[in-house]
Design a protein around this motif. Structure first.
Motif, PDB file in Angstrom:
ATOM      1  N   ASP A 171     -28.970  -8.039 -29.554  1.00  0.00           N
ATOM      2  CA  ASP A 171     -28.073  -9.182 -29.716  1.00  0.00           C
ATOM      3  C   ASP A 171     -28.897 -10.424 -30.043  1.00  0.00           C
ATOM      4  O   ASP A 171     -28.959 -11.384 -29.267  1.00  0.00           O
ATOM      5  CB  ASP A 171     -27.253  -9.391 -28.439  1.00  0.00           C
ATOM      6  N   LEU A 177     -28.048  -7.615 -34.449  1.00  0.00           N
ATOM      7  CA  LEU A 177     -26.653  -8.062 -34.554  1.00  0.00           C
ATOM      8  C   LEU A 177     -26.548  -9.478 -35.103  1.00  0.00           C
ATOM      9  O   LEU A 177     -25.563  -9.830 -35.756  1.00  0.00           O
ATOM     10  CB  LEU A 177     -25.965  -7.973 -33.186  1.00  0.00           C
ATOM     11  N   ARG A 236     -22.583 -13.146 -34.903  1.00  0.00           N
ATOM     12  CA  ARG A 236     -21.345 -12.378 -35.131  1.00  0.00           C
ATOM     13  C   ARG A 236     -20.256 -13.291 -35.676  1.00  0.00           C
ATOM     14  O   ARG A 236     -19.464 -13.865 -34.918  1.00  0.00           O
ATOM     15  CB  ARG A 236     -20.901 -11.722 -33.825  1.00  0.00           C
ATOM     16  N   GLN A 246     -21.088 -15.846 -42.801  1.00  0.00           N
ATOM     17  CA  GLN A 246     -22.426 -15.259 -42.989  1.00  0.00           C
ATOM     18  C   GLN A 246     -23.090 -15.809 -44.251  1.00  0.00           C
ATOM     19  O   GLN A 246     -24.284 -16.112 -44.253  1.00  0.00           O
ATOM     20  CB  GLN A 246     -22.313 -13.724 -43.096  1.00  0.00           C
TER      21      GLN A 246
END
Length: 315
Positions: A178, A18, A21, A27
Motif C-alpha cells: 500500500d 497499489l 487509489r 491517475q
C-alpha cells in the motif's frame, strides 16, 4: 505449517505497488503532476551542479557540499520517480522482488547520506563563521572529500542493515504494497513474520541518525548565533544570517518529513499519511532545494548571470 509457509514464501517473486487509489482520470492528473515535479527536480539539480562546477568563484567547500547535495537529491528522486510514473500508466503496477530490494537499498542509502551531508554543511558554516582564520585548514579539499565520503559510508551501512533486516522477512502470499514505492513500513505491514524486531531496528537506527546529525546541526548553529550576535554591524549580522538561512530551511524541510515518517513508533500504521509525506521527501524537497539555495544565495545568482552572459555574448 512450515512447509506451507515456505511454499508461499517462495511464490512471492514480485510486489504490486497499489500507489494512490484513485479513478483513472485522477491517475492521469497525478502522472502529469509527478512528471512536472520530477522534470523540475532534474533540471534544477543539474543546473545547480553545473553552475557550482563551472564558475571559478564558487570553488569553495560550501559549494562543493552543495553540489553533492544536488547530486543526492537527483539520485534518490530518480530511484523513485520513473517507476512511479510508469505505474500511473500501467494496470499491473508490478515490481520484482529483487527490484524492490534494490530500489529500497539505493533510496535508503541516498536519503541517509543526505542527512549526514546536511550535518557536514552545518559544521562547514560553523567553521567559516566561528573560526574564519582556521577555516582553510579545517575545511581543506582533503577534509571535504573525507567528510563527503564518510557521509556515503554511513548511508551505505544504514542501508545495508535496513535492507537485510527487511528482506529477510517472510511474505506469505500477500504481495500488495500500500505505497507507491518499496519502503520499510509498507513491507513490514504485509509480512507474515513477527516484525517487532524490524520495527525496533528501524526506530533505533532512524532515531540514532536523526539525533546524531541534528545534535551537530543544533550545536553548530548555536555557536553561529552566539558569534553573529557579537557582530556590531547590523549589515554584517544580516549578511552572515543570509548565508545560513538557505541551509536552515533545507534542514527543517528534510528532517521534519523524515522524523514523521521513520522516527515515530506508530508511523507505520498510517499508509495514507505515509504516502503524502513520502511525496514531500522524494519529489518536492529535492525540487525545492536548488530553488532555495539559488534564490537566497547572491553568489549563486551572480554565477548564473555570469554564465548566461558568457553564453549570450559567445553567440
Amino acid at each position: 505449517m512450515k512447509t506451507e509457509l515456505s511454499r508461499n514464501y517462495s511464490a512471492v517473486t514480485e510486489f504490486i505497488l497499489l500507489g494512490f487509489r484513485t479513478p483513472p482520470k485522477v491517475q492521469i492528473l497525478l502522472f502529469l503532476v509527478f512528471l512536472l515535479l520530477y522534470v523540475a527536480t532534474v533540471v534544477g539539480n543539474i543546473s545547480m551542479i553545473t553552475v557550482t562546477k563551472m564558475d571559478s568563484r564558487l570553488q569553495m567547500p560550501m559549494y562543493f557540499f552543495l553540489r553533492n547535495l544536488s547530486y543526492l537529491d537527483l539520485c534518490y528522486s530518480t530511484v523513485i520517480a520513473p517507476k512511479t510514473l510508469a505505474n500511473f500508466l500501467s494496470n499491473e503496477k508490478k515490481i520484482s522482488y529483487s527490484g524492490c530490494a534494490a530500489q529500497f537499498f539505493f533510496f535508503s542509502m541516498f536519503v541517509t547520506t543526505e542527512g549526514f551531508l546536511l550535518a557536514v554543511m552545518a559544521f562547514d558554516r560553523f567553521s567559516a563563521i566561528c573560526s574564519p582564520l582556521l577555516y582553510p585548514v579545517h575545511m581543506s579539499q582533503k577534509v571535504c572529500v573525507r567528510l563527503v565520503t564518510g557521509s556515503y559510508i554511513c548511508g551505505c551501512i544504514n542501508s545495508m542493515i535496513q535492507t537485510s533486516f527487511t528482506f529477510s522477512l517472510r511474505f506469505c502470499g500477500e504481495n500488495r504494497l500500500d505505497h507507491f514505492f518499496c519502503d520499510v513500513p509498507a513491507l513490514i505491514k504485509i509480512s507474515c513474520a513477527d516484525t517487532f524486531v524490524n520495527e525496533i531496528v528501524m526506530f533505533i537506527l532512524s532515531a540514532l541518525i536523526i539525533i546524531t546529525t541534528t545534535t551537530v546541526i543544533l550545536a553548530s548553529y548555536a555557536s553561529i548565533l552566539s558569534t553573529v550576535l557579537k557582530i556590531p554591524s547590523t549589515h554584517g549580522r544580516s549578511k552572515t544570517f543570509s548565508t545560513c538561512g538557505s541551509h536552515i530551511a533545507v534542514v527543517s524541510l528534510f528532517y521534519g518529513t523524515v522524523f514523521f515518517m521513520y522516527a515515530q513508533p506508530g508511523a507505520i500504521s498510517s499508509p495514507e499519511q505515509s504516502k503524502i509525506i513520502a511525496v514531500l521527501y522524494t519529489l518536492i524537497i529535492p525540487m525545492l532545494n536548488p530553488l532555495i539555495y539559488s534564490l537566497r544565495n547572491r553568489d549563486v545568482k551572480d554565477a548564473v548571470k555570469r554564465i548566461l552572459h558568457r553564453k549570450w555574448f559567445s553567440h
